[in-house]
Design a protein around this motif. Structure first.
Motif, PDB file in Angstrom:
ATOM      1  N   ASP A 192      -3.955   5.905  13.146  1.00 58.37           N
ATOM      2  CA  ASP A 192      -4.354   4.798  12.269  1.00 58.37           C
ATOM      3  C   ASP A 192      -3.522   4.792  10.990  1.00 58.37           C
ATOM      4  OD1 ASP A 192      -6.244   4.092  14.135  1.00 58.37           O
ATOM      5  OD2 ASP A 192      -7.932   5.017  13.072  1.00 58.37           O
ATOM      6  N   ALA A 193      -3.346   5.978  10.396  1.00 61.32           N
ATOM      7  CA  ALA A 193      -2.569   6.067   9.154  1.00 61.32           C
ATOM      8  C   ALA A 193      -1.109   5.709   9.398  1.00 61.32           C
ATOM      9  CB  ALA A 193      -2.679   7.472   8.571  1.00 61.32           C
ATOM     10  N   MET A 230       0.850  -1.201   0.000  1.00 63.91           N
ATOM     11  CA  MET A 230       0.000   0.000   0.000  1.00 63.91           C
ATOM     12  C   MET A 230       0.880   1.243   0.000  1.00 63.91           C
ATOM     13  SD  MET A 230      -2.791   1.148   2.872  1.00 63.91           S
ATOM     14  CE  MET A 230      -3.525   2.774   2.789  1.00 63.91           C
ATOM     15  N   LYS A 231       0.661   2.107  -0.907  1.00 64.21           N
ATOM     16  CA  LYS A 231       1.462   3.330  -1.015  1.00 64.21           C
ATOM     17  C   LYS A 231       1.154   4.249   0.152  1.00 64.21           C
ATOM     18  CE  LYS A 231       2.463   7.150  -4.190  1.00 64.21           C
ATOM     19  NZ  LYS A 231       3.902   6.909  -4.213  1.00 64.21           N
ATOM     20  N   GLU A 288       3.149  -0.787   9.066  1.00 66.53           N
ATOM     21  CA  GLU A 288       2.933  -2.181   8.672  1.00 66.53           C
ATOM     22  C   GLU A 288       3.384  -2.415   7.236  1.00 66.53           C
ATOM     23  OE1 GLU A 288      -1.177  -2.877   9.341  1.00 66.53           O
ATOM     24  OE2 GLU A 288      -1.004  -2.778  11.544  1.00 66.53           O
ATOM     25  N   ARG A 289       3.130  -1.443   6.374  1.00 66.43           N
ATOM     26  CA  ARG A 289       3.536  -1.585   4.974  1.00 66.43           C
ATOM     27  C   ARG A 289       5.058  -1.678   4.855  1.00 66.43           C
ATOM     28  NH1 ARG A 289       5.401   2.212   1.995  1.00 66.43           N
ATOM     29  NH2 ARG A 289       4.497   3.850   3.297  1.00 66.43           N
ATOM     30  N   ILE A 290       5.760  -0.866   5.632  1.00 66.16           N
ATOM     31  CA  ILE A 290       7.226  -0.901   5.610  1.00 66.16           C
ATOM     32  C   ILE A 290       7.726  -2.245   6.104  1.00 66.16           C
ATOM     33  CG2 ILE A 290       9.278  -0.009   6.760  1.00 66.16           C
ATOM     34  CD1 ILE A 290       8.178   2.750   6.515  1.00 66.16           C
ATOM     35  N   ASP A 291       7.112  -2.730   7.191  1.00 64.08           N
ATOM     36  CA  ASP A 291       7.551  -4.017   7.743  1.00 64.08           C
ATOM     37  C   ASP A 291       7.327  -5.147   6.747  1.00 64.08           C
ATOM     38  OD1 ASP A 291       8.293  -2.746  10.051  1.00 64.08           O
ATOM     39  OD2 ASP A 291       6.456  -3.201  11.139  1.00 64.08           O
TER      40      ASP A 291
END
Length: 277
Positions: free
Chosen positions: A263-264, A1-2, A270-273
């Motif tokens: 939240d953002a 997700m960007k 999470e996306r980075i992980d």
């Protein structure tokens, strides 16, 4: 997700407000209107706090000849009830009637008509309602009508241009959003709150240098604003600096673990992980 753009604020509810409907025409001696004004203000207070009750009071008042003030109260009740499209339709109709004086209060021997500022503010309210209903094209049309008639070099013009920036951003037109924000900020350098939105719009246009400057200026004034660190993370991520982005998003969570900014930040972390796995 960007990494998402900072959540773009919709027009604040404060732009839906009491209109100065009871001003006397130039040259006409004011008569006692306190009863009507009090009823109008009371109706709007109820419409904001208990929309269904406010709508019922407004409809009852319309049956008693309440005219535009009663209809405006009904429109606000619909707005606060979340019936944004219905509110917008009514507000645009009210503006057209205010233009010619239909249903407006009578003072002396004259029926009042709306000033350019009153008309512009009513179209602005309609734009607010269309935007909250995610009818972006209709919001753009309504704010365009407001801008076409608002007196120039006034606080109201600046407010309408700021609103236009929000609408443009919601449509993804960050060039127009940045132009309007620049106009407002150049006119009032005290509006440092705009710098965060300017940074977000500049980042969307990949003008990272401009975004950094605006964000640094914003953080000088608001050093503990979680939204600023969310935007800082978004900016660093767009520049490919994920460690700095992570640090900024963790700062968001340290400032508060609840709310849209938090939240953002979590989603982005999470996306980075996931991307590292």
């Amino acid at each position: 997700m960007k990494a998402r753009l900072r959540h773009i604020r919709l027009l604040p509810a404060a732009t839906i407000a009491i209109l100065p409907l009871f001003a006397s025409p130039v040259g006409v001696r004011a008569q006692s209107t306190s009863g009507e004004e009090d009823r109008y203000e009371a109706c709007i207070r109820v419409a904001e706090q208990a929309p269904d009750r406010g709508i019922n009071k407004a409809l009852e008042w319309q049956l008693q000849g309440g005219g535009v003030p009663a209809r405006h109260c009904e429109a606000l009740g619909l707005f606060f009830a979340g019936e944004f499209a219905e509110a917008a339709i009514r507000l645009e109709g009210i503006a057209e009637d205010m233009r010619i004086g239909r249903g407006m209060p009578v003072r002396g021997d004259e029926r009042t008509t709306a000033s350019a500022g009153m008309l512009a503010d009513t179209f602005r309210q309609a734009a607010n309602a269309w935007l909250r209903g995610r009818e972006f094209e209709r919001a753009e049309a309504a704010i365009g009508q407001a801008l076409a008639i608002v007196p120039e070099n006034t606080a109201l013009e600046h407010s309408i241009r700021e609103d236009r920036a929000y609408i443009a951003a919601a449509e993804g037109d960050f060039t127009l959003a940045l132009e309007e924000l620049d106009f407002v900020y150049r006119s009032n350098r005290d509006r440092t709150d705009l710098l965060l939105f300017i940074a977000s719009a500049a980042r969307a246009l990949e003008d990272y240098e401009r975004a950094e400057v605006a964000l640094d200026q914003y953080l000088e004034v608001y050093p503990e604003d979680a939204s600023a660190y969310l935007e800082l993370g978004n900016l660093k991520d767009a520049q490919g600096d994920q460690p700095a982005a992570r640090q900024a998003w963790l700062k968001v969570l340290s400032l508060g673990e609840v709310g849209p900014d938090a939240d953002a930040a979590r989603v982005n972390l999470e996306r980075i992980d996931v991307s590292k796995e």
